[in-house]
Write a protein that holds these residues in place. Structure first.
Motif, PDB file in Angstrom:
ATOM      1  N   ASN A 187     -26.125  12.806  -0.746  1.00  0.00           N
ATOM      2  CA  ASN A 187     -25.595  14.103  -1.176  1.00  0.00           C
ATOM      3  C   ASN A 187     -24.115  14.017  -1.530  1.00  0.00           C
ATOM      4  O   ASN A 187     -23.672  14.510  -2.564  1.00  0.00           O
ATOM      5  CB  ASN A 187     -25.773  15.158  -0.065  1.00  0.00           C
ATOM      6  N   GLN A 188     -23.365  13.367  -0.640  1.00  0.00           N
ATOM      7  CA  GLN A 188     -21.921  13.251  -0.843  1.00  0.00           C
ATOM      8  C   GLN A 188     -21.612  12.424  -2.098  1.00  0.00           C
ATOM      9  O   GLN A 188     -20.723  12.760  -2.884  1.00  0.00           O
ATOM     10  CB  GLN A 188     -21.294  12.605   0.395  1.00  0.00           C
ATOM     11  N   TRP A 189     -22.377  11.339  -2.266  1.00  0.00           N
ATOM     12  CA  TRP A 189     -22.240  10.480  -3.455  1.00  0.00           C
ATOM     13  C   TRP A 189     -22.460  11.310  -4.720  1.00  0.00           C
ATOM     14  O   TRP A 189     -21.705  11.204  -5.689  1.00  0.00           O
ATOM     15  CB  TRP A 189     -23.271   9.347  -3.363  1.00  0.00           C
ATOM     16  N   PHE A 190     -23.483  12.168  -4.696  1.00  0.00           N
ATOM     17  CA  PHE A 190     -23.813  12.993  -5.860  1.00  0.00           C
ATOM     18  C   PHE A 190     -22.719  14.024  -6.134  1.00  0.00           C
ATOM     19  O   PHE A 190     -22.239  14.148  -7.261  1.00  0.00           O
ATOM     20  CB  PHE A 190     -25.158  13.696  -5.648  1.00  0.00           C
ATOM     21  N   TYR A 191     -22.310  14.757  -5.108  1.00  0.00           N
ATOM     22  CA  TYR A 191     -21.311  15.828  -5.305  1.00  0.00           C
ATOM     23  C   TYR A 191     -19.990  15.268  -5.830  1.00  0.00           C
ATOM     24  O   TYR A 191     -19.370  15.842  -6.717  1.00  0.00           O
ATOM     25  CB  TYR A 191     -21.046  16.584  -3.998  1.00  0.00           C
ATOM     26  N   THR A 192     -19.570  14.137  -5.279  1.00  0.00           N
ATOM     27  CA  THR A 192     -18.290  13.556  -5.699  1.00  0.00           C
ATOM     28  C   THR A 192     -18.414  12.954  -7.097  1.00  0.00           C
ATOM     29  O   THR A 192     -17.501  13.070  -7.915  1.00  0.00           O
ATOM     30  CB  THR A 192     -17.815  12.508  -4.679  1.00  0.00           C
ATOM     31  N   GLY A 193     -19.558  12.338  -7.376  1.00  0.00           N
ATOM     32  CA  GLY A 193     -19.807  11.820  -8.727  1.00  0.00           C
ATOM     33  C   GLY A 193     -19.837  12.935  -9.762  1.00  0.00           C
ATOM     34  O   GLY A 193     -19.345  12.786 -10.884  1.00  0.00           O
ATOM     35  N   MET A 194     -20.397  14.075  -9.368  1.00  0.00           N
ATOM     36  CA  MET A 194     -20.450  15.223 -10.284  1.00  0.00           C
ATOM     37  C   MET A 194     -19.061  15.815 -10.539  1.00  0.00           C
ATOM     38  O   MET A 194     -18.812  16.400 -11.587  1.00  0.00           O
ATOM     39  CB  MET A 194     -21.379  16.319  -9.735  1.00  0.00           C
ATOM     40  N   ASP A 195     -18.152  15.643  -9.588  1.00  0.00           N
ATOM     41  CA  ASP A 195     -16.768  16.070  -9.825  1.00  0.00           C
ATOM     42  C   ASP A 195     -16.255  15.347 -11.070  1.00  0.00           C
ATOM     43  O   ASP A 195     -15.625  15.950 -11.944  1.00  0.00           O
ATOM     44  CB  ASP A 195     -15.907  15.740  -8.593  1.00  0.00           C
ATOM     45  N   CYS A 196     -16.558  14.061 -11.159  1.00  0.00           N
ATOM     46  CA  CYS A 196     -16.156  13.256 -12.325  1.00  0.00           C
ATOM     47  C   CYS A 196     -16.861  13.745 -13.588  1.00  0.00           C
ATOM     48  O   CYS A 196     -16.228  13.954 -14.630  1.00  0.00           O
ATOM     49  CB  CYS A 196     -16.492  11.790 -12.064  1.00  0.00           C
ATOM     50  N   PHE A 197     -18.166  13.946 -13.499  1.00  0.00           N
ATOM     51  CA  PHE A 197     -18.942  14.401 -14.662  1.00  0.00           C
ATOM     52  C   PHE A 197     -18.397  15.743 -15.177  1.00  0.00           C
ATOM     53  O   PHE A 197     -18.206  15.945 -16.387  1.00  0.00           O
ATOM     54  CB  PHE A 197     -20.419  14.533 -14.282  1.00  0.00           C
ATOM     55  N   ILE A 198     -18.104  16.655 -14.245  1.00  0.00           N
ATOM     56  CA  ILE A 198     -17.610  17.990 -14.618  1.00  0.00           C
ATOM     57  C   ILE A 198     -16.195  17.904 -15.212  1.00  0.00           C
ATOM     58  O   ILE A 198     -15.876  18.606 -16.171  1.00  0.00           O
ATOM     59  CB  ILE A 198     -17.700  18.956 -13.411  1.00  0.00           C
ATOM     60  N   HIS A 199     -15.349  17.005 -14.660  1.00  0.00           N
ATOM     61  CA  HIS A 199     -14.033  16.737 -15.282  1.00  0.00           C
ATOM     62  C   HIS A 199     -14.224  16.472 -16.773  1.00  0.00           C
ATOM     63  O   HIS A 199     -13.503  17.002 -17.615  1.00  0.00           O
ATOM     64  CB  HIS A 199     -13.424  15.423 -14.735  1.00  0.00           C
ATOM     65  N   CYS A 200     -15.171  15.581 -17.056  1.00  0.00           N
ATOM     66  CA  CYS A 200     -15.366  15.128 -18.435  1.00  0.00           C
ATOM     67  C   CYS A 200     -15.875  16.260 -19.315  1.00  0.00           C
ATOM     68  O   CYS A 200     -15.379  16.445 -20.430  1.00  0.00           O
ATOM     69  CB  CYS A 200     -16.357  13.969 -18.484  1.00  0.00           C
ATOM     70  N   VAL A 201     -16.865  17.010 -18.834  1.00  0.00           N
ATOM     71  CA  VAL A 201     -17.414  18.122 -19.622  1.00  0.00           C
ATOM     72  C   VAL A 201     -16.303  19.122 -19.936  1.00  0.00           C
ATOM     73  O   VAL A 201     -16.153  19.577 -21.075  1.00  0.00           O
ATOM     74  CB  VAL A 201     -18.573  18.813 -18.859  1.00  0.00           C
ATOM     75  N   GLU A 202     -15.488  19.440 -18.936  1.00  0.00           N
ATOM     76  CA  GLU A 202     -14.431  20.443 -19.126  1.00  0.00           C
ATOM     77  C   GLU A 202     -13.327  19.927 -20.053  1.00  0.00           C
ATOM     78  O   GLU A 202     -12.801  20.668 -20.878  1.00  0.00           O
ATOM     79  CB  GLU A 202     -13.852  20.852 -17.771  1.00  0.00           C
ATOM     80  N   SER A 203     -12.996  18.660 -19.903  1.00  0.00           N
ATOM     81  CA  SER A 203     -11.963  18.065 -20.764  1.00  0.00           C
ATOM     82  C   SER A 203     -12.456  17.972 -22.206  1.00  0.00           C
ATOM     83  O   SER A 203     -11.758  18.368 -23.140  1.00  0.00           O
ATOM     84  CB  SER A 203     -11.592  16.680 -20.222  1.00  0.00           C
ATOM     85  N   LEU A 204     -13.688  17.477 -22.391  1.00  0.00           N
ATOM     86  CA  LEU A 204     -14.219  17.235 -23.741  1.00  0.00           C
ATOM     87  C   LEU A 204     -14.541  18.522 -24.495  1.00  0.00           C
ATOM     88  O   LEU A 204     -14.626  18.521 -25.718  1.00  0.00           O
ATOM     89  CB  LEU A 204     -15.475  16.352 -23.664  1.00  0.00           C
ATOM     90  N   ASN A 205     -14.722  19.623 -23.764  1.00  0.00           N
ATOM     91  CA  ASN A 205     -15.020  20.901 -24.414  1.00  0.00           C
ATOM     92  C   ASN A 205     -13.833  21.852 -24.410  1.00  0.00           C
ATOM     93  O   ASN A 205     -13.971  23.039 -24.726  1.00  0.00           O
ATOM     94  CB  ASN A 205     -16.215  21.577 -23.731  1.00  0.00           C
ATOM     95  N   GLY A 206     -12.656  21.338 -24.040  1.00  0.00           N
ATOM     96  CA  GLY A 206     -11.491  22.206 -23.908  1.00  0.00           C
ATOM     97  C   GLY A 206     -10.657  22.306 -25.178  1.00  0.00           C
ATOM     98  O   GLY A 206     -10.727  21.446 -26.065  1.00  0.00           O
ATOM     99  N   THR A 207      -9.846  23.344 -25.248  1.00  0.00           N
ATOM    100  CA  THR A 207      -8.972  23.538 -26.408  1.00  0.00           C
ATOM    101  C   THR A 207      -7.788  22.568 -26.386  1.00  0.00           C
ATOM    102  O   THR A 207      -7.123  22.378 -27.392  1.00  0.00           O
ATOM    103  CB  THR A 207      -8.424  24.985 -26.455  1.00  0.00           C
ATOM    104  N   TYR A 208      -7.522  21.954 -25.241  1.00  0.00           N
ATOM    105  CA  TYR A 208      -6.416  20.995 -25.144  1.00  0.00           C
ATOM    106  C   TYR A 208      -6.820  19.591 -25.602  1.00  0.00           C
ATOM    107  O   TYR A 208      -6.022  18.669 -25.548  1.00  0.00           O
ATOM    108  CB  TYR A 208      -5.939  20.862 -23.686  1.00  0.00           C
ATOM    109  N   LEU A 209      -8.076  19.442 -26.012  1.00  0.00           N
ATOM    110  CA  LEU A 209      -8.613  18.105 -26.295  1.00  0.00           C
ATOM    111  C   LEU A 209      -7.796  17.384 -27.375  1.00  0.00           C
ATOM    112  O   LEU A 209      -7.374  17.966 -28.358  1.00  0.00           O
ATOM    113  CB  LEU A 209     -10.070  18.199 -26.738  1.00  0.00           C
TER     114      LEU A 209
END
Length: 360
Positions: A187-209
């Motif tokens: 569970n912990q491995w997944f949640y922390t890994g998803m922090d990385c995945f979500i970083h990327c989604v938010e960065s790649l879809n952001g207006t600051y890109l």
């Protein structure tokens, strides 16, 4: 145009077993025999000789074991700094953080507060730190947060959850030893890994890109897809790739920003004490409106790894608590501007956020 001149981690060592070179790399950094190295270590390693036996303590060096069960607090930083200053004959030679994002953020914050007056809460914000931190080293034992590479240290203070964002925050040295991530619960491995995945989604879809953020973000995003959707990877491959995804994910937001999930998870953390990784997952699960592709993939990853997220966290909250959550989230203006654009206040209302929180 005035471009930001960002600092980076100047030295990084990568490889399985690279942790064994710790004493060799630290030795030249010792100021003198009265100037100790202070190790801040996640207390899950307290009775773990496999890790602690490889730390060479000399003179007045100390290990301080710290629980990572709660998010790091400004008051906790102040207590650690006071303890270290009072127990050391001279200013320490360095602070070494060993653990997940909580321990890495504490190590960064403590190294800053040893050389800066006042309390940690006074430095929550952007570019408020006046004096360089003492030498500090980051050694992640779980991958995903990007804390090992970022210029922020996220802390819960008396009035808000906000990072100390400064040019003096990044580590002077990072050890990326994938072996140290073995044995992390699923569970912990997944949640922390998803922090990385979500970083990327938010960065790649952001207006600051921009091309800088995009190149790192794409790399981390593809690695996350490999890790969380490909069942044919060996355990070693998974560990190696997630450690690099975390690094690249952290780099991708150096020149951009995160977005809606992070802004709202800060509210959850402040009011309910929800840990960062799982908080991001709980929020992201409801953000189809903002990140349709990312949320769709996230739900597939969740099913693939048999993850069930907590439900109804906000069901019993009072209006006062919900308002506090909403205000914490809305206070993170750069995140909203990245996610929605300059005129984000026209669409992101208190009512809209309150309705979203009530679904969680």
């Amino acid at each position: 145009m005035n471009y930001k001149n960002f600092p980076m981690v100047p030295r990084v060592i990568f490889g399985r077993g690279s942790f064994n070179q710790l004493s060799e790399i630290l030795a030249p950094k010792r100021l003198n025999s009265h100037s100790p190295f202070i190790y801040l270590i996640d207390d899950v390693f307290k009775n773990n000789a496999w890790l602690t036996s490889r730390i060479y303590l000399a003179y007045d060096d100390r290990i301080i074991f710290i629980s990572a069960k709660e998010e790091p607090k400004t008051s906790q930083v102040d207590e650690l700094v006071e303890d270290i200053i009072l127990s050391s004959k001279e200013r320490p030679s360095g602070i070494i953080g060993i653990g997940g994002g909580t321990l890495l953020d504490l190590a960064k914050a403590v190294s800053i507060m040893i050389t800066n007056e006042g309390e940690a809460k006074d430095y929550q914000g952007w570019d408020l730190v006046k004096n360089p931190a003492i030498y500090h080293v980051g050694i992640p034992t779980i991958s995903g947060t990007g804390a090992e590479v970022s210029r922020t240290t996220v802390l819960t203070g008396p009035t808000r959850k906000l990072g100390i964002n400064s040019d003096y925050t990044p580590f002077d040295q990072v050890f990326l030893d994938p072996e140290l991530t073995k044995g992390v619960p699923n569970n912990q491995w997944f949640y922390t890994g998803m922090d990385c995945f979500i970083h990327c989604v938010e960065s790649l879809n952001g207006t600051y890109l921009n091309a800088f953020s995009q190149s790192y973000g794409n790399m981390a995003y593809e690695l996350c897809k490999d890790i969380f959707l490909d069942n044919n990877l060996t355990e070693e491959d998974t560990q190696d790739k997630l450690m690099m995804a975390s690094w690249h994910g952290g780099m991708s937001i150096a020149y951009s920003q995160v977005g809606v999930a992070h802004a709202m998870s800060y509210g959850l953390a402040y009011v309910l004490g929800v840990k960062h990784g799982i908080g991001n997952c709980i929020v992201f699960d409801h953000l189809e409106e903002f990140y349709p592709e990312g949320v769709k993939l996230f739900k597939i990853m969740k099913t693939t790894h048999n993850i069930t997220l907590p439900q109804g966290l906000c069901a019993g909250l009072s209006d006062k608590e919900l308002d506090l959550m909403v205000n914490i989230a809305l206070g993170l203006e750069p995140l909203w501007e990245n996610a929605i654009g300059k005129h984000w206040k026209k669409t992101i209302t208190k009512e809209k956020l309150k309705a979203l929180y009530k679904k969680m």
